[in-house]
Design an enzyme around this catalytic site. Structure first.
Site: not given
Length: 471
Positions: A58, A67, A156, A203
Site C-alpha cells: 500500500r 493509526d 515504506g 497496513d
C-alpha cells in the site's frame, strides 16, 4: 468526499482469472510471475500448488504514525504484492521457500514453530500463528509454500504487513477455515506484534479492504473503510529513496515513537484527572475530554513543555517508580530509552489527524487537487520536524518532486528512509518522471542502477484474494 462501503464483512474473494485482480498490462506481468511460481513449486515439492494467495502493498496518501493512536488514515493498495503458491502436506511440516535466492529456505514441524528474529520467514510465521491461535488448531495441517514479492522491502510500502496478511490467507484456506476481511485485518494487525512491531492496523486493513480504482478512509474501533473521492486529473507517483529501515529491529525508532505518544497521552490524562495507567492512545484522551483536534493541539502546547522529558521526570509527574514506568508506558524494545520528545510527537498526531479529515472531505471542485497537495506537503514537514521520522535523502527527494511539478510530496510509511508519494497532475507526468530521474537518481550510480523499479506511477489497486486455476 467519502462514501460508505458494505463489503467489509465478506470473505476475501476466490477468483480464477488474473484480470479479476490485476488490471491492464499488470495482468500480463502477473501471468509470467504466477507461471514461474507454479514451476518453482512443482520443482521443489514434486507436485503443483492447489491455490495461490496474494496480498498487496500500500501507499499511504496521508495520515502517518497516527493509526496506532486510533486515528483514521487515507491509504490505497498498489499493484506490487506478495503471492504464495500453497499446498498441504501429510508430514505435518511447514516448509517455506522464496522465489528469490536471497532468502533462505525454512522448514519446521508445525508443532515446534517459533518466531525468533526478523528474518523474512518470521513475518510469514506471524500470519500463520495468528490463524492457528484464532481457531485453536492443534495441530495445523502441514503446508508447502513458495513465495514471491514485488514490494520493495523496507521501503515504506508495507512489504512486511503484506507478507503477514498473505500468510494468514494461506493458513486459512489450507486449514479449511473462513474469516471475513475485517476479522482478518484485525487478526493480522495483532499477529504482526509477535515479531515486535508496535504498529496500528492501517497496513493490514487496506491490504484486505482495498478496491481497484479507490482510495480508502480507514477508521478504527470498529474497523471500517469508506471510499474517498480523489481529485480528477491526478496521478500518484512513488519514488524510493533507496534508504532502508526495519521497523521491527530492536533499535527501531518506530517503537520509540509509539511510547513517546503513549507518554504524552498519559501525561495529559493524569493532569485532567483521568484514569491514565491503561490509556495508551492520544485519541482516547481527546474523546474522554470531549475536545476537538484543534483544542487538543492547544492543550499540548500549553501543558507539555517542548524540551524532552527524562525518565525521572515522567516518573515524577505520573507518580510512579521506574519499574512501574516499564509496566505502564514502555515496552521491552524501549526499556533503555532515557529521553522522550512527547510535545512534538503529540502535536504531530493531532495535526495529522486533522489533515486526514480535510483530505477525506475534499469537495469535487477545481481546488481539490491543490488542497490535497498542500496537506501532503504539510504532512511531510511535520513528519520531518515534529516526528523526526524523515531522512536527508527523503527530504531531498520530496523537494525534487515538488520542484518537478508535484502539487504535494511526502514520505509514506514509517519513514527514516523508504519511499515518497507525490500527487502529480497527469498532464505533467512524463516531464515529472524525467526530471526526478535526472535530478535525484542519475547523479548517484547506486540510485541510477535502480531507477526502473524505484520510480513509478500508480493508481489504487485491488485487495487480498485467493486465486485458483489461474495458470
Amino acid at each position: 468526499m467519502a462514501s460508505n462501503d458494505g463489503a467489509e464483512g465478506a470473505s476475501p474473494p476466490v477468483v480464477n482469472r488474473l484480470q479479476d485482480v490485476y488490471s491492464g498490462e499488470a495482468a500480463g506481468r502477473a501471468s509470467k510471475r504466477y507461471t514461474a511460481l507454479k514451476e518453482a513449486f512443482t520443482s521443489r515439492y514434486g507436485r503443483p500448488p492447489t491455490f495461490f494467495a496474494r496480498a498487496p502493498g500500500r501507499v499511504n496518501i496521508i495520515g502517518e504514525h497516527i493509526d496506532y493512536h486510533g486515528y483514521a488514515v487515507l491509504p490505497m493498495a498498489i499493484e506490487q504484492d506478495i503471492v504464495c503458491a500453497v499446498a498441504t502436506n501429510t508430514e505435518g511440516m511447514l516448509r517455506l521457500a522464496n522465489l528469490s535466492d536471497n532468502f533462505q529456505f525454512y522448514s519446521k514441524d508445525v508443532k515446534h514453530v517459533e518466531i525468533q528474529g526478523v528474518d523474512w520467514y518470521n513475518y510469514f510465521l506471524c500470519g500463520w500463528k495468528g490463524i492457528v491461535e484464532h481457531f485453536g488448531l492443534d495441530p495445523s495441517v502441514g503446508m508447502d509454500v513458495v513465495l514471491d514479492g514485488t514490494i520493495p522491502k523496507s521501503a515504506g510500502l508495507s512489504s512486511s504487513s503484506a507478507l503477514v496478511c498473505c500468510a494468514s490467507l494461506a493458513a486459512l484456506r489450507a486449514n479449511g477455515k473462513d474469516l471475513g476481511k475485517v476479522a482478518l485485518a484485525n487478526l493480522c494487525a495483532r499477529s504482526e506484534r509477535f515479531i515486535g512491531t508496535m504498529g496500528g492496523g492501517m497496513d493490514q486493513s487496506i491490504s484486505f479492504l482495498a478496491e481497484s480504482g479507490k482510495a480508502k478512509l480507514i477508521e478504527f474501533n470498529p474497523l471500517r473503510a469508506t471510499t474517498s473521492k480523489l481529485p480528477d486529473g491526478i496521478t500518484f507517483v512513488i519514488s524510493n529513496s533507496l534508504t532502508e529501515m526495519n521497523k521491527a529491529a530492536p533499535s527501531s525508532q518506530f517503537n520509540v515513537r509509539v511510547v513517546e505518544g503513549r507518554a504524552a497521552a498519559q501525561l495529559l490524562a493524569k493532569s485532567h484527572g483521568l484514569e491514565w495507567k491503561t490509556l495508551h492512545r492520544l485519541m482516547d484522551v481527546q474523546q474522554r475530554l470531549n475536545k476537538s483536534l484543534d483544542e487538543m493541539v492547544i492543550m499540548v502546547k500549553n501543558e507539555l513543555h517542548e524540551d524532552p522529558y527524562s525518565r525521572e521526570e515522567l516518573c515524577s509527574l505520573l507518580g510512579i517508580t521506574a519499574s512501574e514506568l516499564l509496566e505502564t508506558t514502555l515496552s521491552s524494545s524501549t526499556a533503555s530509552v532515557e529521553r522522550f520528545e512527547v510535545h512534538k510527537r503529540a502535536v504531530h498526531v493531532y495535526e495529522e489527524a486533522a489533515r486526514v479529515r480535510r483530505c477525506a472531505a475534499l469537495a469535487d471542485d477545481g481546488n481539490s487537487a491543490q488542497m490535497l497537495g498542500e496537506q501532503m506537503n504539510a504532512s511531510h514537514f511535520s513528519c520531518s520536524s515534529l516526528y523526526a521520522c524523515s531522512s536527508p535523502d527523503l527530504d531531498c527527494l520530496t523537494q525534487v518532486c515538488r520542484d518537478a511539478g508535484a502539487l504535494g510530496s511526502r514520505l509514506t510509511g514509517a519513514g527514516w528512509g523508504g519511499c515518497a508519494v507525490s500527487a502529480v497532475p497527469t498532464e505533467k507526468l512524463t516531464s515529472f518522471l524525467s526530471q526526478v530521474e535526472e535530478q535525484f537518481y542519475l547523479p548517484v550510480s547506486e540510485r541510477a542502477a535502480c531507477v526502473s523499479t524505484a520510480l513509478f506511477a500508480t493508481q489504487p489497486g485491488s485487495g487480498a484474494a485467493f486465486l485458483v486455476d489461474v495458470v
